[in-house]
Design a protein around this motif. Structure first.
Motif, PDB file in Angstrom:
ATOM      1  N   THR A   3       0.836  -1.197   0.000  1.00 48.76           N
ATOM      2  CA  THR A   3       0.000   0.000   0.000  1.00 48.76           C
ATOM      3  C   THR A   3       0.874   1.251   0.000  1.00 48.76           C
ATOM      4  N   GLU A   4       1.926   1.155  -0.778  1.00 47.68           N
ATOM      5  CA  GLU A   4       2.814   2.293  -0.937  1.00 47.68           C
ATOM      6  C   GLU A   4       2.156   3.252  -1.939  1.00 47.68           C
ATOM      7  N   THR A   5       2.215   4.543  -1.673  1.00 45.65           N
ATOM      8  CA  THR A   5       1.588   5.502  -2.581  1.00 45.65           C
ATOM      9  C   THR A   5       2.538   5.850  -3.729  1.00 45.65           C
ATOM     10  N   LEU A   6       1.983   5.877  -4.941  1.00 43.91           N
ATOM     11  CA  LEU A   6       2.798   6.199  -6.118  1.00 43.91           C
ATOM     12  C   LEU A   6       2.583   7.645  -6.566  1.00 43.91           C
ATOM     13  N   LEU A   7       1.337   8.093  -6.461  1.00 41.19           N
ATOM     14  CA  LEU A   7       1.007   9.438  -6.944  1.00 41.19           C
ATOM     15  C   LEU A   7       0.030  10.086  -5.971  1.00 41.19           C
ATOM     16  N   THR A   8       0.347  11.299  -5.564  1.00 45.96           N
ATOM     17  CA  THR A   8      -0.581  12.046  -4.713  1.00 45.96           C
ATOM     18  C   THR A   8      -1.022  13.293  -5.458  1.00 45.96           C
ATOM     19  N   VAL A   9      -2.313  13.379  -5.701  1.00 46.04           N
ATOM     20  CA  VAL A   9      -2.878  14.564  -6.348  1.00 46.04           C
ATOM     21  C   VAL A   9      -3.639  15.315  -5.268  1.00 46.04           C
ATOM     22  N   SER A  10      -3.317  16.601  -5.092  1.00 45.58           N
ATOM     23  CA  SER A  10      -4.007  17.328  -4.029  1.00 45.58           C
ATOM     24  C   SER A  10      -4.556  18.656  -4.517  1.00 45.58           C
ATOM     25  N   ASP A  11      -5.807  18.853  -4.235  1.00 49.24           N
ATOM     26  CA  ASP A  11      -6.511  20.118  -4.503  1.00 49.24           C
ATOM     27  C   ASP A  11      -6.270  20.615  -5.927  1.00 49.24           C
ATOM     28  N   PHE A  12      -6.330  19.721  -6.876  1.00 56.16           N
ATOM     29  CA  PHE A  12      -5.952  20.031  -8.253  1.00 56.16           C
ATOM     30  C   PHE A  12      -7.124  20.647  -9.020  1.00 56.16           C
ATOM     31  N   SER A  13      -6.900  21.826  -9.574  1.00 54.93           N
ATOM     32  CA  SER A  13      -7.961  22.492 -10.341  1.00 54.93           C
ATOM     33  C   SER A  13      -7.429  23.008 -11.670  1.00 54.93           C
ATOM     34  N   VAL A  14      -8.269  22.872 -12.698  1.00 52.91           N
ATOM     35  CA  VAL A  14      -7.908  23.382 -14.032  1.00 52.91           C
ATOM     36  C   VAL A  14      -9.087  24.176 -14.587  1.00 52.91           C
ATOM     37  N   VAL A  15      -8.775  25.345 -15.109  1.00 55.04           N
ATOM     38  CA  VAL A  15      -9.787  26.187 -15.742  1.00 55.04           C
ATOM     39  C   VAL A  15      -9.386  26.405 -17.201  1.00 55.04           C
ATOM     40  N   TYR A  16     -10.345  26.280 -18.112  1.00 54.88           N
ATOM     41  CA  TYR A  16     -10.108  26.728 -19.486  1.00 54.88           C
ATOM     42  C   TYR A  16     -10.488  28.201 -19.532  1.00 54.88           C
ATOM     43  N   ASP A  17      -9.503  29.011 -19.822  1.00 54.31           N
ATOM     44  CA  ASP A  17      -9.679  30.453 -19.765  1.00 54.31           C
ATOM     45  C   ASP A  17     -10.312  30.964 -21.059  1.00 54.31           C
ATOM     46  N   VAL A  18     -11.560  30.599 -21.235  1.00 56.17           N
ATOM     47  CA  VAL A  18     -12.329  31.063 -22.393  1.00 56.17           C
ATOM     48  C   VAL A  18     -13.498  31.881 -21.830  1.00 56.17           C
ATOM     49  N   ASP A  19     -14.341  32.388 -22.702  1.00 56.23           N
ATOM     50  CA  ASP A  19     -15.423  33.233 -22.212  1.00 56.23           C
ATOM     51  C   ASP A  19     -16.766  32.557 -22.467  1.00 56.23           C
ATOM     52  N   PRO A  20     -17.516  32.135 -21.435  1.00 60.93           N
ATOM     53  CA  PRO A  20     -17.140  32.197 -20.024  1.00 60.93           C
ATOM     54  C   PRO A  20     -16.153  31.077 -19.678  1.00 60.93           C
ATOM     55  N   PRO A  21     -15.344  31.230 -18.623  1.00 60.98           N
ATOM     56  CA  PRO A  21     -14.356  30.218 -18.249  1.00 60.98           C
ATOM     57  C   PRO A  21     -15.029  28.891 -17.900  1.00 60.98           C
ATOM     58  N   VAL A  22     -14.325  27.796 -18.214  1.00 60.41           N
ATOM     59  CA  VAL A  22     -14.838  26.466 -17.881  1.00 60.41           C
ATOM     60  C   VAL A  22     -13.997  25.892 -16.739  1.00 60.41           C
ATOM     61  N   GLU A  23     -14.629  25.635 -15.613  1.00 63.35           N
ATOM     62  CA  GLU A  23     -13.927  24.990 -14.495  1.00 63.35           C
ATOM     63  C   GLU A  23     -13.967  23.488 -14.732  1.00 63.35           C
ATOM     64  N   ALA A  24     -12.979  22.998 -15.487  1.00 66.46           N
ATOM     65  CA  ALA A  24     -13.028  21.621 -15.964  1.00 66.46           C
ATOM     66  C   ALA A  24     -12.659  20.618 -14.872  1.00 66.46           C
ATOM     67  N   VAL A  25     -11.735  20.979 -13.990  1.00 65.55           N
ATOM     68  CA  VAL A  25     -11.342  20.117 -12.869  1.00 65.55           C
ATOM     69  C   VAL A  25     -11.371  20.967 -11.611  1.00 65.55           C
ATOM     70  N   ARG A  26     -12.109  20.481 -10.604  1.00 62.36           N
ATOM     71  CA  ARG A  26     -12.312  21.307  -9.424  1.00 62.36           C
ATOM     72  C   ARG A  26     -11.862  20.602  -8.150  1.00 62.36           C
ATOM     73  N   HIS A  27     -10.736  21.040  -7.629  1.00 64.50           N
ATOM     74  CA  HIS A  27     -10.232  20.604  -6.314  1.00 64.50           C
ATOM     75  C   HIS A  27     -10.193  19.087  -6.160  1.00 64.50           C
ATOM     76  N   VAL A  28      -9.560  18.442  -7.119  1.00 67.17           N
ATOM     77  CA  VAL A  28      -9.469  16.977  -7.054  1.00 67.17           C
ATOM     78  C   VAL A  28      -8.279  16.551  -6.187  1.00 67.17           C
ATOM     79  N   SER A  29      -8.551  15.648  -5.266  1.00 64.62           N
ATOM     80  CA  SER A  29      -7.493  15.029  -4.470  1.00 64.62           C
ATOM     81  C   SER A  29      -7.643  13.523  -4.548  1.00 64.62           C
ATOM     82  N   LEU A  30      -6.536  12.836  -4.754  1.00 68.71           N
ATOM     83  CA  LEU A  30      -6.569  11.376  -4.687  1.00 68.71           C
ATOM     84  C   LEU A  30      -5.153  10.843  -4.509  1.00 68.71           C
TER      85      LEU A  30
END
Ligand SMILES: Nc1ncnc2c1ncn2[C@@H]1O[C@H](COP(=O)(O)OP(=O)(O)O)[C@@H](O)[C@H]1O
Ligand SMILES: [Mg+2]
Length: 284
Positions: A3-30
């Motif tokens: 149960t060793e961790t390989l990848l830690t994703v924390s509070d990950f967010s991505v916005v496409y800066d178009v009009d209006p902006p698209v919040e494509a990924v919102r605060h993902v942690s895993l």
């Protein structure tokens, strides 16, 4: 499995800066475990591909990472903050540590180069000092282990079925023995039986070779068959993350229940996860 961790994703967010902006990924942690197959499910447009690109720094403008980190815990013991790598470090990191089978990848093979040649390119680029004979043998071995067979080295993409081409893409992604493979809808365009065979192969190879997989698809029932754990994504956020068994037998989120019932499951024989296999058989 450890149960060793390989990848830690924390509070990950991505916005496409178009009009209006698209919040494509919102605060993902895993946290992804070493050797684990993590399924990432959710309807088309929910942000799966954006998340996969984001954690490998493959996003291009107008995409902007607005928060969070992805840290790769290398087998050497080093923790690699993917966001902090420069371009050269990133090139070394990709394929070597983490590789990706892109959505629709089987149609991205070069039509005028043989399968063998395209596999060899991975080694000439990333292992320039590898002797030619060794490189050739490694390509042949890769085609064998993904079930294409080394006699196809000289074939051109159009001489192979879709399933075979997709296996070639998986062989390419495996070439440098990465610790993590991210597969984005790797079987979506294929017929049900071929999908099933490829899933079994990925699962076997994972057991043999010990890499981790993030397996992305809109088809949640399909994920039940292959995943250790499943993350369910909706509107850019993970709404539920649990073992495949718990997702199947006791889904907590209404959306998860909806995804479970929205697709006919693939197959009957594996029994434990599959409801009404007779209906599936009849539907074929
Ligand atoms: N280049 C782009 N510009 C603007 N919006 C985008 C772009 N790429 C994707 N999106 C939007 O981001 C959201 C997530 O897309 P995507 O990550 O491709 O979802 P999925 O892989 O789950 O189908 C969708 O609303 C999509 O329309
Ligand atoms: Mg996608």
């Amino acid at each position: 499995m450890t149960t060793e961790t390989l990848l830690t994703v924390s509070d990950f967010s991505v916005v496409y800066d178009v009009d209006p902006p698209v919040e494509a990924v919102r605060h993902v942690s895993l946290a992804l475990e070493r050797g684990e197959i993590l399924g990432l499910a959710g309807e088309s447009g929910c942000g799966k591909t954006t998340l996969a690109y984001g954690i490998q720094r493959l996003l291009k403008p107008p995409a902007v990472i607005t928060s969070g980190h992805a840290v790769f815990h290398d087998e050497s013991g080093e923790d690699i903050d993917i966001n902090a790598l420069d371009a050269a470090q990133m090139r070394a990191f990709r394929w070597d540590k983490v590789s990706m089978v892109f959505q629709g990848a089987m149609n991205a093979l070069n039509p005028v180069a043989t399968i063998g040649r395209q596999l060899e390119d991975v080694f000439t680029t990333h292992r320039p000092r590898m002797p030619k004979g060794e490189r050739r043998e490694e390509c042949a071995r890769l085609l064998d282990i993904v079930g294409v067979g080394r006699d196809r080295l000289r074939s051109y993409p159009h001489e192979l079925s879709g399933g075979m081409r997709q296996r070639v893409m998986i062989a390419m992604a495996m070439a440098l023995r990465p610790q993590l493979m991210i597969m984005d809808e790797p079987t979506t365009a294929l017929d049900v039986l071929v999908q099933r065979e490829i899933l079994e192969q990925i699962s076997d190879l994972r057991t043999k070779l010990g890499f981790s997989v993030i397996f992305i698809t809109h088809d949640l029932p399909l994920l039940l068959e292959i995943s250790d754990r499943i993350a369910v994504m909706k509107d850019g956020a993970i709404v539920e993350l649990d073992t495949a068994l718990n997702i199947y037998s006791d889904p907590q989120h209404e959306y998860t229940r909806r995804l479970l019932s929205s697709f006919p499951s693939l197959t009957g024989e594996r029994g434990d996860f599959v409801r009404g296999s007779e209906t599936q058989e009849a539907a074929r």
